[in-house]
Design an enzyme around this catalytic site. Sequence first.
Site, mmCIF file in Angstrom:
data_model
loop_
_atom_site.group_PDB
_atom_site.id
_atom_site.type_symbol
_atom_site.label_atom_id
_atom_site.label_comp_id
_atom_site.label_asym_id
_atom_site.label_seq_id
_atom_site.Cartn_x
_atom_site.Cartn_y
_atom_site.Cartn_z
ATOM 1 C CG HIS A 56 -1.783 -1.035 1.492
ATOM 2 N ND1 HIS A 56 -1.452 -2.180 2.152
ATOM 3 C CD2 HIS A 56 -3.083 -1.163 1.159
ATOM 4 C CE1 HIS A 56 -2.503 -2.966 2.210
ATOM 5 N NE2 HIS A 56 -3.508 -2.390 1.616
ATOM 6 C CG ASP A 59 1.791 -1.186 3.377
ATOM 7 O OD1 ASP A 59 1.090 -0.839 4.338
ATOM 8 O OD2 ASP A 59 1.440 -2.040 2.535
ATOM 9 C CG MET A 90 -1.041 -6.026 -6.318
ATOM 10 S SD MET A 90 -1.223 -5.469 -4.609
ATOM 11 C CE MET A 90 -1.923 -6.922 -3.843
ATOM 12 C CD GLU A 183 -8.527 -8.349 -1.504
ATOM 13 O OE1 GLU A 183 -7.518 -7.755 -1.981
ATOM 14 O OE2 GLU A 183 -8.528 -8.864 -0.378
ATOM 15 C CE LYS A 185 -12.781 -8.810 5.275
ATOM 16 N NZ LYS A 185 -11.666 -8.183 6.018
ATOM 17 C CD GLU A 219 -7.983 -12.130 1.768
ATOM 18 O OE1 GLU A 219 -7.433 -11.088 1.363
ATOM 19 O OE2 GLU A 219 -8.281 -12.337 2.955
ATOM 20 C CG HIS A 222 -11.854 -11.416 1.671
ATOM 21 N ND1 HIS A 222 -11.352 -10.332 1.023
ATOM 22 C CD2 HIS A 222 -11.210 -11.475 2.876
ATOM 23 C CE1 HIS A 222 -10.436 -9.739 1.794
ATOM 24 N NE2 HIS A 222 -10.339 -10.428 2.919
ATOM 25 C CG ASP A 247 -5.056 -11.020 -1.902
ATOM 26 O OD1 ASP A 247 -4.063 -10.900 -2.660
ATOM 27 O OD2 ASP A 247 -5.579 -10.059 -1.313
ATOM 28 C CG ASP A 257 -10.207 -11.143 6.615
ATOM 29 O OD1 ASP A 257 -9.951 -12.254 6.123
ATOM 30 O OD2 ASP A 257 -9.745 -10.082 6.171
ATOM 31 C CG ASP A 259 -6.305 -11.838 6.460
ATOM 32 O OD1 ASP A 259 -7.024 -12.236 5.526
ATOM 33 O OD2 ASP A 259 -6.296 -10.656 6.847
ATOM 34 C CG ASP A 293 -3.927 -10.153 1.965
ATOM 35 O OD1 ASP A 293 -3.210 -9.713 2.880
ATOM 36 O OD2 ASP A 293 -4.995 -9.624 1.643
HETATM 37 C C1 GLT Z 1 -6.081 -5.513 3.963
HETATM 38 C C2 GLT Z 1 -7.147 -6.475 3.521
HETATM 39 C C3 GLT Z 1 -6.716 -7.307 2.369
HETATM 40 C C4 GLT Z 1 -6.464 -6.528 1.131
HETATM 41 C C5 GLT Z 1 -5.336 -5.584 1.263
HETATM 42 C C6 GLT Z 1 -5.245 -4.728 0.016
HETATM 43 S S1 GLT Z 1 -5.357 -4.658 2.677
HETATM 44 O O1 GLT Z 1 -5.059 -6.201 4.627
HETATM 45 O O2 GLT Z 1 -7.509 -7.302 4.618
HETATM 46 O O3 GLT Z 1 -7.586 -8.351 2.116
HETATM 47 O O4 GLT Z 1 -6.092 -7.436 0.126
HETATM 48 O O5 GLT Z 1 -5.747 -3.457 0.206
HETATM 49 MN MN MN Z 2 -8.578 -11.061 4.429
HETATM 50 MN MN MN Z 3 -6.662 -9.506 0.462
#
Ligand code: GLT
Ligand code: MN
Ligand code: MN
Length: 393
Positions: A56, A59, A90, A183, A185, A219, A222, A247, A257, A259, A293
């Site tokens: 980002h 970042d 990216m 993306e 969610k 992702e 998501h 992702d 979420d 991750d 991600d």
């Molecule tokens: C954030 C989010 C991710 C996205 C990122 C891109 S930022 O961490 O949870 O799923 O991919 O903006």
């Molecule tokens: Mn996520």
């Molecule tokens: Mn993501």
Amino acid sequence: MASPFDPQREDLFTFGLWTVGNRGRDPFGEPVRPVPDPHHLVRRLAELGAHGVNLHDDDLVPPGASAAERDRIVREFRRTLRDTGMQVPMATTNLFGHPAFKDGAFTSNDPRVRAFALQKTLRAIDLGAELGAGIYVFWGGREGSEADACRDPRAALQRLRWALDFLCGYVLDQGYGLRFALEAKPNEPRGDIYLPTTGHMLHFITTLQHHEMVGVNPEVAHEVMAGLSFPHCVAQAMAAGKLFHVDLNAQKIGRYDQDLRFGSEDQKGALLLVRLLEGTCGGGRYTGPRHFDAHAYRSEDEAGVWEFAKGCMRTYKILAHKARGFDADPEVRALLAEQHDPRLDPLLAGGNSREVAEALRGVSIDADALGRRGLGYERLDQLLVEHLLGVRG
Ligand code: GLT
Ligand code: MN
Ligand code: MN
């Protein structure tokens, strides 16, 4: 000792600076890891065999940095990329952290917020292009609502469409070789986020002015949050030629979420996903970056973060190996062999015509016999499980 599952540059594994740099803050607790140094993250990822890092705007360049400060940071970062041979495939914008974005960025009711979001994104696109990124991701985490009467959702979609048309135009004007990836969610941080799944995004893209330069960045976590099959979602994106980025992570259904480290939950789903991406079941292969991600458990110190990163890449390669073994297994191939019927093949292959419809009506089919027939999927699935568990292939 070298292992066939050690990551190599050509595997195209990437991590966000925000993933291996994640400090383990959650809604209930403060950070557990120190502020990361982007240069250190890049060097460690390069040593581990990753291909690149994604970022980002915030970042790398702290919000509010002067132009001179920004240029110095970017120059030094490019030097580290050059020294380590790492790429930035990216880039994206943080349109969720600043309090001004509390009710959305591009979809906000306030034109000043929408303008601020565009200003930030224009600068971040310039940064991405300068670092050589080919994909620019849009994750609209704040583009949603709790008090849903606050705006007509159709107005939100129209604002989003306008912003993306504008930004596509900017990229084309500048001659940047960037493509956009949207993306989805379903929720978190908003109660409901607009365009909650990749399927919604795929349709929305068809309404954009420059739809050919816009694809998706699905992702795992998501789609699983929405209770959907991630392999099905990725397959639809691939079939539409719209899988521009992906992702990878892991997620338990019915949770926030998470991750999680790739492949750490639902290994069967992860195997089916890698099978699709690697094209071991036929069809095309996804050739873009394999982006993780995800982030390390909050229990971890820095050593745990690198175990997490190694684990993501290693598991991907192990699953690719398992997928190849599964699809080459003669028993699997026999179960999946395409079925033929000389009467029906010509009728089902072509398009519709009066003659085909007439001929189809005339074919006699014993539906009851079809209903009694076993399909062998218990055996097929058991074979998949045995490959996964390492007792076959
Ligand atoms: C954030 C989010 C991710 C996205 C990122 C891109 S930022 O961490 O949870 O799923 O991919 O903006
Ligand atoms: Mn996520
Ligand atoms: Mn993501």
